[in-house]
Motif scaffolding. Structure first.
Motif, short mmCIF file in Angstrom:
data_model
loop_
_atom_site.label_atom_id
_atom_site.label_comp_id
_atom_site.label_asym_id
_atom_site.label_seq_id
_atom_site.Cartn_x
_atom_site.Cartn_y
_atom_site.Cartn_z
N LYS A 153 0.83 -1.20 0.00
CA LYS A 153 0.00 0.00 0.00
C LYS A 153 0.87 1.25 0.00
O LYS A 153 1.91 1.28 0.65
CB LYS A 153 -0.88 0.04 1.25
N PRO A 154 0.43 2.28 -0.71
CA PRO A 154 1.18 3.53 -0.64
C PRO A 154 1.03 4.14 0.75
O PRO A 154 0.00 4.01 1.40
CB PRO A 154 0.51 4.41 -1.70
N LYS A 155 2.07 4.80 1.18
CA LYS A 155 2.09 5.41 2.50
C LYS A 155 1.19 6.66 2.50
O LYS A 155 1.24 7.46 1.58
CB LYS A 155 3.51 5.80 2.86
N ILE A 156 0.39 6.79 3.53
CA ILE A 156 -0.53 7.93 3.64
C ILE A 156 0.19 9.07 4.35
O ILE A 156 0.82 8.86 5.40
CB ILE A 156 -1.79 7.52 4.43
N SER A 157 0.08 10.27 3.80
CA SER A 157 0.72 11.43 4.43
C SER A 157 -0.02 11.79 5.72
O SER A 157 -1.16 11.40 5.93
CB SER A 157 0.70 12.62 3.47
N LEU A 158 0.67 12.52 6.54
CA LEU A 158 0.09 12.94 7.82
C LEU A 158 -1.13 13.83 7.60
O LEU A 158 -2.14 13.69 8.30
CB LEU A 158 1.16 13.69 8.62
N LYS A 159 -1.07 14.70 6.60
CA LYS A 159 -2.21 15.58 6.29
C LYS A 159 -3.41 14.76 5.83
O LYS A 159 -4.54 14.99 6.26
CB LYS A 159 -1.82 16.59 5.22
N TYR B 171 2.29 8.52 13.92
CA TYR B 171 2.60 8.45 12.49
C TYR B 171 3.61 9.51 12.05
O TYR B 171 3.97 9.56 10.88
CB TYR B 171 1.33 8.59 11.66
N VAL B 172 4.06 10.35 12.96
CA VAL B 172 4.97 11.44 12.61
C VAL B 172 6.35 10.88 12.28
O VAL B 172 6.87 10.01 12.98
CB VAL B 172 5.08 12.46 13.77
N GLU B 173 6.90 11.38 11.18
CA GLU B 173 8.28 11.03 10.79
C GLU B 173 9.15 12.25 10.95
O GLU B 173 8.67 13.35 11.23
CB GLU B 173 8.28 10.51 9.36
N ILE C 207 0.83 21.34 10.24
CA ILE C 207 -0.33 20.66 9.64
C ILE C 207 -1.60 21.02 10.41
O ILE C 207 -2.64 21.34 9.81
CB ILE C 207 -0.11 19.14 9.60
N LEU C 208 -1.52 21.00 11.73
CA LEU C 208 -2.70 21.36 12.54
C LEU C 208 -3.09 22.82 12.32
O LEU C 208 -4.28 23.14 12.25
CB LEU C 208 -2.43 21.08 14.02
N ASN C 209 -2.10 23.70 12.21
CA ASN C 209 -2.39 25.11 11.93
C ASN C 209 -3.07 25.27 10.57
O ASN C 209 -4.03 26.02 10.42
CB ASN C 209 -1.11 25.95 11.98
N TRP C 210 -2.57 24.55 9.57
CA TRP C 210 -3.18 24.60 8.24
C TRP C 210 -4.62 24.10 8.28
O TRP C 210 -5.51 24.69 7.66
CB TRP C 210 -2.36 23.77 7.25
N LEU C 211 -4.87 23.02 9.02
CA LEU C 211 -6.22 22.48 9.14
C LEU C 211 -7.17 23.49 9.79
O LEU C 211 -8.32 23.63 9.37
CB LEU C 211 -6.21 21.18 9.95
#
Length: 153
Positions: A2-8, A32-34, A42-46
């Motif tokens: 499976k392709p890896k899912i991004s954090l976003k 899941y954070v790398e 990411i949270l700020n963008w959301l």
């Protein structure tokens, strides 16, 4: 493979299922954070994109819990998510007006028959206390008529 899912993408998937608080979503994403991921950005963008909203989360939580729990329990859960005080106060104002009627509904669903003695009255009172209802709401619920009372009149 499976392709890896991004954090976003993972965050958006969680948010598509139900509303989350920032703290709750952060906790879910941490495993899941790398190295290259910046979870705060990411949270700020959301939040800026209106995918993550503390107001929507608090409204959602109240909607899910209000039919079973009292103000104390709901507000404690909201505070455990570290929401802004303005959001908690807004919810508090909404809940105050409906607590007594919600306590009556919860009590009558669990105990359709009025208490016949002091022991039964205390049992019903403790039931509502454990669900987070205030003393005033409990007293109003215990005084309210039950189904068999209404059938007799």
């Amino acid at each position: 493979m499976k392709p890896k899912i991004s954090l976003k993408a993972r965050a958006l998937r969680y948010l598509s299922m139900r509303e989350h608080s920032r703290l709750e979503l952060r906790r879910k994403l941490l495993s899941y954070v790398e190295e290259t991921d910046d979870i705060d950005s990411i949270l700020n963008w959301l939040e800026q994109s209106q995918f993550l909203s503390s107001e929507r989360f608090s409204d959602s939580l109240v909607h899910r819990r209000s039919s079973r729990f009292g103000n104390h329990r709901i507000l404690a859960e909201l505070q455990s998510h570290q929401l802004h005080e303005e959001d908690v106060n807004r919810v508090r104002q909404v809940l105050i007006g409906t607590e007594a009627s919600r306590a009556i509904d919860v009590l009558h669903k669990k105990f359709p028959v009025a208490p016949i003695d002091q022991t039964e009255k205390l049992k019903q009172s403790r039931f509502l206390q454990q669900r987070g209802f205030s003393g005033r709401a409990i007293q109003e619920a215990l005084r309210a008529g039950r189904l068999e009372d209404e059938a007799l009149s």
